[in-house]
Design a protein around this motif. Structure first.
Motif, PDB file in Angstrom:
ATOM      1  N   PHE A  17       0.810  -1.209   0.000  1.00 43.73           N
ATOM      2  CA  PHE A  17       0.000   0.000   0.000  1.00 43.73           C
ATOM      3  C   PHE A  17       0.847   1.264   0.000  1.00 43.73           C
ATOM      4  O   PHE A  17       0.356   2.335  -0.342  1.00 43.73           O
ATOM      5  CB  PHE A  17      -0.944   0.012   1.201  1.00 43.73           C
ATOM      6  N   TRP A  18       2.119   1.160   0.363  1.00 42.65           N
ATOM      7  CA  TRP A  18       2.981   2.331   0.356  1.00 42.65           C
ATOM      8  C   TRP A  18       3.269   2.809  -1.068  1.00 42.65           C
ATOM      9  O   TRP A  18       3.710   3.937  -1.268  1.00 42.65           O
ATOM     10  CB  TRP A  18       4.289   2.036   1.094  1.00 42.65           C
ATOM     11  N   LEU A  19       3.016   1.955  -2.064  1.00 39.31           N
ATOM     12  CA  LEU A  19       3.221   2.362  -3.458  1.00 39.31           C
ATOM     13  C   LEU A  19       2.089   3.237  -3.992  1.00 39.31           C
ATOM     14  O   LEU A  19       2.272   3.943  -4.976  1.00 39.31           O
ATOM     15  CB  LEU A  19       3.344   1.129  -4.351  1.00 39.31           C
ATOM     16  N   LEU A  20       0.944   3.192  -3.356  1.00 42.55           N
ATOM     17  CA  LEU A  20      -0.220   3.926  -3.850  1.00 42.55           C
ATOM     18  C   LEU A  20       0.010   5.432  -3.928  1.00 42.55           C
ATOM     19  O   LEU A  20      -0.313   6.034  -4.965  1.00 42.55           O
ATOM     20  CB  LEU A  20      -1.435   3.577  -2.992  1.00 42.55           C
ATOM     21  N   PRO A  21       0.550   6.105  -2.915  1.00 41.79           N
ATOM     22  CA  PRO A  21       0.802   7.546  -3.057  1.00 41.79           C
ATOM     23  C   PRO A  21       1.795   7.870  -4.171  1.00 41.79           C
ATOM     24  O   PRO A  21       1.642   8.874  -4.872  1.00 41.79           O
ATOM     25  CB  PRO A  21       1.373   7.957  -1.700  1.00 41.79           C
ATOM     26  N   LEU A  22       2.773   7.010  -4.354  1.00 41.67           N
ATOM     27  CA  LEU A  22       3.743   7.227  -5.424  1.00 41.67           C
ATOM     28  C   LEU A  22       3.073   7.136  -6.795  1.00 41.67           C
ATOM     29  O   LEU A  22       3.309   7.971  -7.675  1.00 41.67           O
ATOM     30  CB  LEU A  22       4.863   6.198  -5.307  1.00 41.67           C
ATOM     31  N   ILE A  23       2.244   6.143  -6.981  1.00 44.03           N
ATOM     32  CA  ILE A  23       1.529   5.971  -8.251  1.00 44.03           C
ATOM     33  C   ILE A  23       0.602   7.148  -8.510  1.00 44.03           C
ATOM     34  O   ILE A  23       0.535   7.664  -9.629  1.00 44.03           O
ATOM     35  CB  ILE A  23       0.756   4.641  -8.249  1.00 44.03           C
ATOM     36  N   ILE A  24      -0.091   7.603  -7.480  1.00 42.22           N
ATOM     37  CA  ILE A  24      -1.013   8.732  -7.635  1.00 42.22           C
ATOM     38  C   ILE A  24      -0.257  10.005  -8.014  1.00 42.22           C
ATOM     39  O   ILE A  24      -0.677  10.748  -8.913  1.00 42.22           O
ATOM     40  CB  ILE A  24      -1.832   8.929  -6.346  1.00 42.22           C
ATOM     41  N   LEU A  26       2.656  10.226  -9.524  1.00 41.32           N
ATOM     42  CA  LEU A  26       3.150  10.090 -10.897  1.00 41.32           C
ATOM     43  C   LEU A  26       2.054  10.330 -11.911  1.00 41.32           C
ATOM     44  O   LEU A  26       2.278  10.971 -12.949  1.00 41.32           O
ATOM     45  CB  LEU A  26       3.771   8.709 -11.095  1.00 41.32           C
ATOM     46  N   LEU A  27       0.856   9.841 -11.640  1.00 43.13           N
ATOM     47  CA  LEU A  27      -0.272  10.081 -12.546  1.00 43.13           C
ATOM     48  C   LEU A  27      -0.654  11.555 -12.597  1.00 43.13           C
ATOM     49  O   LEU A  27      -0.958  12.089 -13.670  1.00 43.13           O
ATOM     50  CB  LEU A  27      -1.476   9.240 -12.127  1.00 43.13           C
ATOM     51  N   ILE A  28      -0.634  12.220 -11.456  1.00 45.25           N
ATOM     52  CA  ILE A  28      -0.960  13.646 -11.426  1.00 45.25           C
ATOM     53  C   ILE A  28       0.063  14.456 -12.209  1.00 45.25           C
ATOM     54  O   ILE A  28      -0.292  15.323 -13.018  1.00 45.25           O
ATOM     55  CB  ILE A  28      -1.067  14.141  -9.968  1.00 45.25           C
ATOM     56  N   LEU A  29       1.342  14.177 -11.989  1.00 40.84           N
ATOM     57  CA  LEU A  29       2.376  14.911 -12.713  1.00 40.84           C
ATOM     58  C   LEU A  29       2.337  14.632 -14.213  1.00 40.84           C
ATOM     59  O   LEU A  29       2.525  15.538 -15.026  1.00 40.84           O
ATOM     60  CB  LEU A  29       3.754  14.577 -12.151  1.00 40.84           C
ATOM     61  N   ALA A  30       2.086  13.399 -14.593  1.00 38.03           N
ATOM     62  CA  ALA A  30       2.011  13.059 -16.015  1.00 38.03           C
ATOM     63  C   ALA A  30       0.823  13.752 -16.679  1.00 38.03           C
ATOM     64  O   ALA A  30       0.949  14.273 -17.793  1.00 38.03           O
ATOM     65  CB  ALA A  30       1.904  11.548 -16.190  1.00 38.03           C
ATOM     66  N   SER A  31      -0.303  13.778 -16.007  1.00 35.66           N
ATOM     67  CA  SER A  31      -1.465  14.453 -16.583  1.00 35.66           C
ATOM     68  C   SER A  31      -1.260  15.959 -16.633  1.00 35.66           C
ATOM     69  O   SER A  31      -1.683  16.625 -17.578  1.00 35.66           O
ATOM     70  CB  SER A  31      -2.732  14.111 -15.808  1.00 35.66           C
ATOM     71  N   LEU A  32      -0.576  16.517 -15.644  1.00 34.33           N
ATOM     72  CA  LEU A  32      -0.283  17.949 -15.643  1.00 34.33           C
ATOM     73  C   LEU A  32       0.615  18.316 -16.818  1.00 34.33           C
ATOM     74  O   LEU A  32       0.361  19.302 -17.514  1.00 34.33           O
ATOM     75  CB  LEU A  32       0.390  18.327 -14.325  1.00 34.33           C
TER      76      LEU A  32
END
Length: 49
Positions: A17-24, A26-32
């Motif tokens: 579950f510690w990977l979830l904030p990292l994935i989120i 990365l998705l936010i930065l990629a979409s930005l």
């Protein structure tokens, strides 16, 4: 959607579950970057970083 389901299943079964904030983040930065690459907001976004 199957990829998302499999990713969440992997995180649940492996207790990663510690990977979830990292994935989120990365998705936010990629979409930005994708949304502001060809717009008038690009100079303001790049000034933040």
């Amino acid at each position: 959607m199957e990829f998302l389901h499999e990713l969440l299943y992997f995180l649940k079964t492996r207790k990663k579950f510690w990977l979830l904030p990292l994935i989120i983040m990365l998705l936010i930065l990629a979409s930005l970057v994708a949304l502001t690459s060809a717009s008038a907001l690009a100079p303001f976004i790049y000034a933040i970083f």
